[in-house]
Design an enzyme around this catalytic site. Structure first.
Site, PDB file in Angstrom:
ATOM      1  CD  GLU A  46      29.157  14.037 -19.866  1.00 53.23           C
ATOM      2  OE1 GLU A  46      28.992  13.138 -20.718  1.00 53.23           O
ATOM      3  OE2 GLU A  46      28.328  14.285 -18.975  1.00 53.23           O
ATOM      4  CG  ASP A  84      34.506  -2.947 -29.487  1.00 54.27           C
ATOM      5  OD1 ASP A  84      33.860  -1.886 -29.451  1.00 54.27           O
ATOM      6  OD2 ASP A  84      34.413  -3.761 -30.418  1.00 54.27           O
ATOM      7  CG  HIS A 122      26.729  18.542 -15.592  1.00 54.44           C
ATOM      8  ND1 HIS A 122      26.174  18.066 -16.746  1.00 54.44           N
ATOM      9  CD2 HIS A 122      27.070  17.447 -14.867  1.00 54.44           C
ATOM     10  CE1 HIS A 122      26.172  16.744 -16.717  1.00 54.44           C
ATOM     11  NE2 HIS A 122      26.689  16.355 -15.586  1.00 54.44           N
ATOM     12  CE  LYS A 171      25.825  10.691 -22.128  1.00 56.10           C
ATOM     13  NZ  LYS A 171      26.673  11.601 -21.363  1.00 56.10           N
TER      14      LYS A 171
HETATM   15  C1  MEV Z   1      25.097  13.242 -18.269  1.00 57.78           C
HETATM   16  O1  MEV Z   1      26.205  12.860 -19.072  1.00 57.78           O
HETATM   17  C2  MEV Z   1      24.532  12.047 -17.549  1.00 57.78           C
HETATM   18  C3  MEV Z   1      23.258  12.304 -16.734  1.00 57.78           C
HETATM   19  O2  MEV Z   1      22.281  12.919 -17.557  1.00 57.78           O
HETATM   20  C4  MEV Z   1      22.790  10.970 -16.222  1.00 57.78           C
HETATM   21  C5  MEV Z   1      21.432  11.014 -15.533  1.00 57.78           C
HETATM   22  O3  MEV Z   1      20.610  11.848 -15.851  1.00 57.78           O
HETATM   23  O4  MEV Z   1      21.220  10.103 -14.695  1.00 57.78           O
HETATM   24  C6  MEV Z   1      23.559  13.255 -15.603  1.00 57.78           C
END
Ligand code: MEV
Length: 442
Positions: A85, A296, A393, A280
């Site tokens: 990513e 792992d 991003h 995430k």
């Molecule tokens: C993207 O990989 C992760 C985010 O969505 C985490 C978040 O929203 O806190 C930017």
């Protein structure tokens, strides 16, 4: 229509490739070339990768990047990360630099034990089963001495075995719930070997236990396996500073930044839809280091998300507060990691990653990984509550779009410059590239 095949694993690598190419691809030469492109020219290294799994036909590359300037418990680290990513390493590096100027990260290992269970069915009286368990427990521990000897010499081994009555959840269901200390090894093989021996001894010796009726003697072992839920293999990572030192350059005051940040964390604490995305983002950092260090990541993911639901509702792994004008942001996360065994002394890049980290033991690696997760969450929330996430991003994703349209080096340089001051949406990038190409061709 694809066809099934038997004895596939016994074919040679070339035969496997021929089969897959003949079965699935129209342009067989292109397919073969793509697969071959990723082979390593060093035959020994390629063979090592071939033998990690069954039916290897090629290698799958992930970028291996580094995030410098992580000050953890007063020691400076450059953290290796394997991740696809685009924005993750940039975010980690920004967060590490931000906290480097504010005292760095603090990390503490809270506990290090792991669990394995023998799940079995028993039809009979629980008191008699308890009597049998108390009688057999020392023999269970004795039966695994050949497996535990070395681990015990190093200070680890079996901490305890408990008998658990689970019949309220499932008819006739009981467990041997064993607790292990595996030191610097992740310990999956060690734990599973012990459990399978426990199961065998437990079942076998029951046949001779006089207090059991014939039905009670017939203990049915269902399975023996470690648990990836490791709430007692826990590490805490935190950062803190005076609220006024959160001096932001993003158009809001430190006080407003701190308040919004805490609200964002509070939202993830109470709202599962948000908590999943929030966590995430934490796992973006955690998994990348876990993968780079040969651990792992599926086990880590499963354990972390289970821990995030420990109170019966999925919630944020991180927390934040202000006390006496001090902003604190922290996370507790279960991390069963190893720095010996498995891929750690086999995969050349993993060895390099561990050496880059100063050859940490498992506890130190737990601290580093937790910090990478906390840093990642800090960076994500910092963007989300100020500029929004897309600005950063899309800047990072810009190169992916340019590569997709086969931009050359000059086009890349021009457009990277252009999008420093313009919003980089997918359409905007494509349009700008087309326009540039038209201008250059005229
Ligand atoms: C993207 O990989 C992760 C985010 O969505 C985490 C978040 O929203 O806190 C930017």
């Amino acid at each position: 229509m694809s066809k099934s095949i038997s004895g596939f694993s016994k074919l040679s690598k070339a035969q496997k490739i021929n089969w897959v190419v003949e079965t699935y691809f129209t342009n067989k030469d292109i397919a073969k070339n793509v697969l071959k492109q990723y082979w390593n020219s060093d035959e020994k290294l390629q063979q090592l990768h071939d033998e990690f799994i069954e039916n290897t036909i090629t290698n799958y590359y992930l970028p291996f990047g580094i995030a410098p300037n992580f000050l953890i418990n007063g020691k400076l680290y450059t953290i290796p990360m394997a991740i696809e990513e685009s924005s993750v390493i940039a975010a980690a590096s920004k967060a590490s630099k931000f906290w480097l100027d504010r005292g760095g990260f603090k990390a503490t290992v809270i506990s290090t034990t792991k669990v394995g269970q023998v799940h079995f069915i028993y039809q009979g009286d629980f008191e008699t089963l308890k009597a049998y368990f108390n009688f057999i427990k020392p023999r269970l521990i004795n039966a695994v001495k050949p497996i535990t000897k070395n681990m015990e010499q190093r200070g680890g081994g079996i901490i305890d075995i408990e008998l658990k009555d689970k019949t309220n959840d499932l008819k006739e269901y009981y467990q041997l719930h064993a607790i292990f200390e595996t030191l610097d090894a992740m310990g999956a093989n060690f734990i599973n070997s012990c459990l399978e021996q426990f199961a065998e001894t437990f079942k076998h010796e029951a046949l001779k236990f006089e207090q059991f009726t014939n039905v009670e003697k017939d203990i049915k072992i269902i399975m023996s396996i470690l648990s990836n839920y490791v709430p007692d293999c826990l590490v805490k990572a935190e950062v803190s500073c005076k609220v006024e030192d959160l001096n932001e350059d993003k158009g809001i005051s430190p006080e407003e930044f701190a308040a919004k940040f805490i609200q964002a964390v509070n939202i993830a604490e109470v709202e599962p839809y948000r908590a999943v995305t929030h966590n995430k983002g934490i796992m973006n950092g955690v998994d990348a280091v876990v993968l780079a260090t040969g651990n792992d990541f599926r086990a880590i993911e499963a354990g972390a998300h289970a821990y995030a639901s420990q109170n019966g509702k999925y919630s944020s792994l991180t927390h934040a507060k202000i006390d006496n004008d001090i902003f604190t942001f922290w996370m507790e996360i279960p991390l069963a990691l190893g720095t010996v065994g498995g891929l750690t002394n086999l995969h050349p890049l993993v060895k390099l990653a561990l050496e880059m980290l100063g050859s940490p033991n498992a506890k130190e690696l737990m601290q580093i990984v937790a910090v990478a997760g906390l840093a990642q969450n800090f960076a994500a929330l910092r963007s989300l509550i100020t500029t929004g996430i897309q600005q950063g991003h899309m800047k990072m994703h810009l190169l992916n779009i340019l590569n997709q349209f086969e931009a050359n080096d000059n086009e890349k340089t021009t457009l990277i410059e252009h999008f420093k001051t313009n919003a980089a949406t997918h359409n905007a990038v494509v349009e700008a590239l087309e326009k540039l190409r038209l201008t250059n061709n005229n």
